[in-house]
Design an enzyme around this catalytic site. Structure first.
Site, PDB file in Angstrom:
ATOM      1  N   GLU A 135      37.997  34.638  42.045  1.00 38.88           N
ATOM      2  CA  GLU A 135      37.142  35.038  43.220  1.00 38.88           C
ATOM      3  C   GLU A 135      38.422  34.763  44.292  1.00 38.88           C
ATOM      4  O   GLU A 135      37.656  34.020  44.856  1.00 38.88           O
ATOM      5  CB  GLU A 135      36.173  34.628  43.131  1.00 38.88           C
ATOM      6  CG  GLU A 135      35.748  35.401  42.308  1.00 38.88           C
ATOM      7  CD  GLU A 135      34.142  35.494  42.268  1.00 38.88           C
ATOM      8  OE1 GLU A 135      33.808  34.074  42.827  1.00 38.88           O
ATOM      9  OE2 GLU A 135      32.809  35.971  42.073  1.00 38.88           O
ATOM     10  N   GLU A 160      31.645  41.598  38.053  1.00 36.81           N
ATOM     11  CA  GLU A 160      30.557  41.006  38.059  1.00 36.81           C
ATOM     12  C   GLU A 160      29.512  41.685  38.389  1.00 36.81           C
ATOM     13  O   GLU A 160      29.011  41.671  39.459  1.00 36.81           O
ATOM     14  CB  GLU A 160      30.638  39.321  38.258  1.00 36.81           C
ATOM     15  CG  GLU A 160      31.886  38.787  37.663  1.00 36.81           C
ATOM     16  CD  GLU A 160      31.786  37.101  38.030  1.00 36.81           C
ATOM     17  OE1 GLU A 160      31.091  36.920  38.491  1.00 36.81           O
ATOM     18  OE2 GLU A 160      32.863  36.736  37.511  1.00 36.81           O
TER      19      GLU A 160
END
Ligand SMILES: *[C@@H]1O[C@H](CO)[C@@H](O)[C@H](O)[C@H]1NC(C)=O
Ligand SMILES: *[C@@H]1O[C@H](CO)[C@@H](O)[C@H](O)[C@H]1NC(C)=O
Ligand SMILES: *[C@@H]1O[C@H](CO)[C@@H](O)[C@H](O)[C@H]1NC(C)=O
Ligand SMILES: *[C@@H]1O[C@H](CO)[C@@H](O)[C@H](O)[C@H]1NC(C)=O
Ligand SMILES: *[C@@H]1O[C@H](CO)[C@@H](O)[C@H](O)[C@H]1NC(C)=O
Ligand SMILES: *[C@@H]1O[C@H](CO)[C@@H](O)[C@H](O)[C@H]1NC(C)=O
Length: 815
Positions: free
Chosen positions: A183, A252
């Protein structure tokens, strides 16, 4: 003829040899999917973080994920758990990564290895080693030579370890892809040009590792080919990868959320999780990873922060203790089965979209061989509707997707939950004294205690005017830091004037603090997990002369640490330390107290939780293993909890929370494998004061099962698809109940065909009710370990309250 037979034999032999010699697989991808040995694959992945459970649980968890329809297991790699100091590596116990990957391989599943090695993950320091922070000149996660050196070194170490064990698919192992960084896209800009250079460097560094399998980066918006950029979020149907050559991947998919001490208990309804997944595949996705599928436990001090609870349950399909969470696990299993029925069309077919209304759409996957699968979606978050598709009418509940593996028959609708639910109980059991020798009658519980002296207990680490940074000082070797000072009060001073009450004001940017004056606890204060400093005022009493003020600063996580920590009194030889004092009645409500007691394991073999509701705050160990931080801190009564969760509409973490006014975490998972048959040492360090005589173990099990099935449920189940297709007229929706292993249905607590309301554990009868419901269900189910109840006229009075959609609700007791 003969020749072709021969060549078939050769082919079989060749394939066999390839398997036998462990030749590698060719893993590649195209814009639709991953391709493994030439076969395009739909990948359903389950995140299970190996250090968040114990090796004894791994095979069971992986197996339950496979049974739930996953074909991939995903885990991060936890750098600070593996490289304890530079070049000092640890891969034992819960950190035995090789063992974990081999268990995945033995289960016949693939592995997604997200190396990072910065991983966030609500893990302490995001997985980065704290020691690296203190190597001069290091700046984390940017174009910084020091950081890049250590990051590359660790990444290479992990890759080499996997290569040595032949664990990459290219070597015949299960690992089909790896991730670098995590991320980073969110942070890149704040690092300026250095951030941009670092992201590119990370991608190239990864590619240079020559693993023979693709690399991915999640939430990263400038990945260079052939690194695949992927999506994280509650929904990823709108995501498009940067490169037209990359498949659409969801690394995710959050089926729940994590908890913080003092907050509510978040839940994500399974109807919404299933909706998000179905929408993702409807929109061309082919890789979906549930983060988490089993969340597990932040043992010891591994919880990131701040304030993340020791439980990392995540409301995931497998609960913290390793039990399937129903109906979530079951409803997703059926979804995976439905997707599997469409696999061929989804990854080989052409996708076309068809509008079915203002907020309704279909996507149809077809190929030249006549394969056809369709997904019908109703994105309206309020209203159920009927749509017309290929000349037929379909009922679509609000915020739902129906799956038609043949473009005609519905096998699954995301909002119609057919899977059973379960009633989970935590059954308390008093601590059982350990029999000193087998056969001997055991004595009552024998406690030992050791009370820490508030404040500096030895030579101070440093003297300084003013305050120090907590982490800078402890280097995170402990949660605790003592800060002391003293105050001289003159006998005629203002502090001793009649009617005056001195107030000590504490302001901190840390997590929590306990305040002691002259060795007595005055009070405690803590922040709320945000960057805001907290401020607290304590009325105190002072005496003439010298007054000692001692603050125990904590991180949830100047003397570093506690004396008991220094003495290691919770494990090994420290357990024999002469600081321990025997007693049959342990001190109660006493701050800074260590307790030790010898116990037998709780009965049975169900998972165990340590019930700490009567304690204050601290740490716990069993047989030297770290259970973790406990803190039955309550969420506010005024938080926004819901009695009934409306799954319709976009989810956010606070949407469907429960537990307002209750402790965020009451039970702390103690893995069964940590117990010995007798003589188990339970050690507690209590900071504030609690009642150790009320500590209990609780065993966790499903004591009941429920079904709540509507008569408009798809009558063809995923399981019966091939046989059912021969005759679609005689199928009736069927409620299925199944008790846990070695138990049977011993009673029917509730049964109603009509319009019952409520949820599993709290069903109630509506104004429409077939009075024979209970006797019918009893006849079919009592004394059986599982049973199926058809919603047919043989079983129920289908003439009652016609015109409405009737439902059967059943709650059965398993024992
Ligand atoms: C691996 O598979 C891809 C796609 O199927 C193909 O293009 C490539 O040549 C294969 N590589 C090897 C080494 O076989
Ligand atoms: C169909 O998909 C295309 C591109 O994916 C999009 O531009 C178009 O708006 C879609 N049409 C409908 C009816 O959703
Ligand atoms: C931490 O310590 C270093 C030196 O040891 C100092 O330069 C730095 O300012 C300190 N940071 C904080 C936040 O106190
Ligand atoms: C405080 O007041 C009480 C009575 O109100 C008196 O007995 C006591 O002596 C006073 N103490 C001081 C220090 O003035
Ligand atoms: C945390 O506390 C600060 C300061 O008191 C306050 O401004 C902030 O809104 C609080 N945040 C939460 C999430 O409670
Ligand atoms: C429901 O949909 C409407 C219109 O699309 C939108 O304005 C609203 O915010 C949505 N509500 C929820 C809870 O998602």
């Amino acid at each position: 003829m003969k020749i072709s037979l021969m060549s078939i034999h050769c082919l079989i032999l060749a394939v066999f040899l390839q398997l036998a010699l462990g030749y590698g697989s060719n893993v590649s991808y195209d814009s639709r999917s991953f391709i493994i040995d030439g076969q395009k694959k739909l990948l359903i992945s389950a995140a299970i973080h190996y250090p968040r459970s114990v090796p004894a649980m791994w095979p069971g968890l992986v197996h339950l994920a496979k049974e739930g329809g996953a074909n991939v297991i995903e885990s991060y790699v936890f750098w600070n758990g593996h490289e304890l100091s530079p070049d000092n590596y640890y891969f034992e116990g819960r950190y035995d990564l090789v063992k974990f990957v081999k268990i995945v391989q033995q289960a016949g599943m693939y592995m997604m290895l997200r190396i990072g090695p910065f991983v966030a993950a609500e893990w302490n320091y995001g997985g980065a080693p704290v020691w690296l922070h203190y190597i001069p000149g290091t700046v984390f996660r940017t174009d910084n030579e020091q950081w890049k050196h250590y990051m590359k070194k660790f990444t290479t170490y992990i890759v080499d370890l996997m290569k040595k064990e032949k664990l990459f698919a290219s070597q015949g192992g299960p690992i089909i892809m790896a991730q670098v960084e995590n991320e980073y896209g969110y942070y890149e800009q704040s690092y300026g040009d250095g951030g941009k250079r670092y992201a590119l460097w990370a991608a190239k560094m990864a590619l240079s590792q020559n693993t023979g399998v693709p690399w991915i980066m999640c939430q990263q918006w400038d990945t260079p080919d052939p690194v695949i950029n992927t999506c994280n979020g509650f929904y990823c149907d709108d995501f498009t990868p940067l490169s037209s050559k990359s498949p659409k991947m969801w690394t995710e998919n959050w089926p729940g959320w994590f908890k913080t001490f003092g907050s509510m208990d978040p839940h994500r309804p399974v109807e919404d999780v299933a909706y998000a997944v179905a929408r993702f595949f409807q929109k061309g996705g082919s890789v979906n990873n549930y983060y988490m599928y089993h969340g597990g436990t932040n043992f010891g001090r591994t919880a990131g922060g701040p304030f993340i609870t020791t439980s990392y349950d995540y409301d995931a399909p497998i609960d913290e203790y390793g039990l399937p969470r129903l109906p979530k696990w079951g409803h997703l299993k059926e979804l995976h089965g439905a997707l599997k029925l469409c696999e061929n069309a989804l990854i080989n077919g052409e996708r076309s979209n068809v509008s079915l209304g203002p907020q309704q759409e279909a996507n149809v996957f077809t190929d030249s061989s006549g394969v056809c699968a369709a997904f019908l979606a109703n994105m309206d978050n309020k209203t159920d509707t009927n749509v017309k598709f290929r000349g037929m009418t379909y009922h679509l509940p609000a915020w739902s997707v129906s799956i038609l593996p043949d473009c005609k028959n519905v096998v699954y609708n995301t909002a119609k939950v057919g899977s059973q639910a379960s009633v989970i109980a935590m059954t308390p059991e008093d601590l059982r004294p350990s029999a000193v020798s087998p056969g001997k009658k055991s004595k009552p519980l024998q406690w030992e205690v050791f009370v820490e002296k508030p404040g500096i207990w030895a030579k101070p680490e440093l003297n300084k005017i003013g305050f120090v940074d907590h982490i800078n000082t402890t280097k995170d070797t402990t949660d605790y830091l003592w800060v002391t000072t003293s105050l001289n009060v003159g006998s005629n001073g203002i502090f001793l004037k009649n009617g005056s009450i001195p107030v000590l004001s504490v302001k901190s940017k840390g997590h929590a603090v306990h305040v002691f004056v002259n060795q007595k606890l005055q009070g405690s204060a803590s922040g709320n997990g945000t960057v805001f400093p907290f401020k607290a005022e304590f009325p105190i009493s002072l005496k003439a002369g010298k007054n000692e003020i001692a603050l125990l600063s904590m991180t949830v996580g100047l003397q570093i640490g506690l004396q008991g920590e220094q003495l290691n009194i919770f494990k090994g030889d420290g357990l024999k330390s002469k600081n321990w004092v025997s007693t049959s009645v342990p001190l109660q409500l006493k701050p800074l107290t260590w307790y030790k007691v010898l116990v037998d394991p709780p009965s049975g073999n169900e998972p165990v939780g340590l019930d700490m509701i009567h304690m204050g705050k601290g740490l716990a160990w069993l047989n030297g293993e770290e259970i973790g931080r406990y803190w039955p801190r309550k969420s506010s009564k005024h938080d926004a909890c819901v009695d009934h969760c409306n799954y319709r509409g976009k989810f956010s973490p606070n949407k469907c929370s429960t537990g307002c006014g209750e402790p965020t975490q009451r039970w702390y998972h103690v893995p069964r494998s940590w117990f010995k048959p007798s003589g188990n040492v339970l050690v507690i360090f209590e900071e504030i004061g609690g009642d150790p005589t009320k500590i209990k173990f609780s065993t966790r099990k499903a004591v009941g099962v429920c079904s709540h099935l509507s008569e408009d449920h798809p009558s063809i189940s995923v399981d019966s698809w091939t046989t059912a297709l021969k005759d679609t007229t005689n199928n009736k929706p069927t409620a299925q109940l199944s008790c846990p292993t070695n138990t049977r249905i011993s009673a029917i607590k509730f049964a109603s065909f009509g319009n019952p309301s409520g949820a599993c554990g709290s069903f109630s009868q509506g104004d429409c009710h077939d009075p024979n419901s209970a006797s019918v269900v009893k006849k079919i189910c009592l004394s059986r370990s599982e049973c199926s109840i058809e919603l047919s006229e043989e079983n129920f009075d289908l003439s009652s309250c016609s015109g409405t959609t009737r439902r059967l609700a059943v709650e059965a007791v398993c024992s």
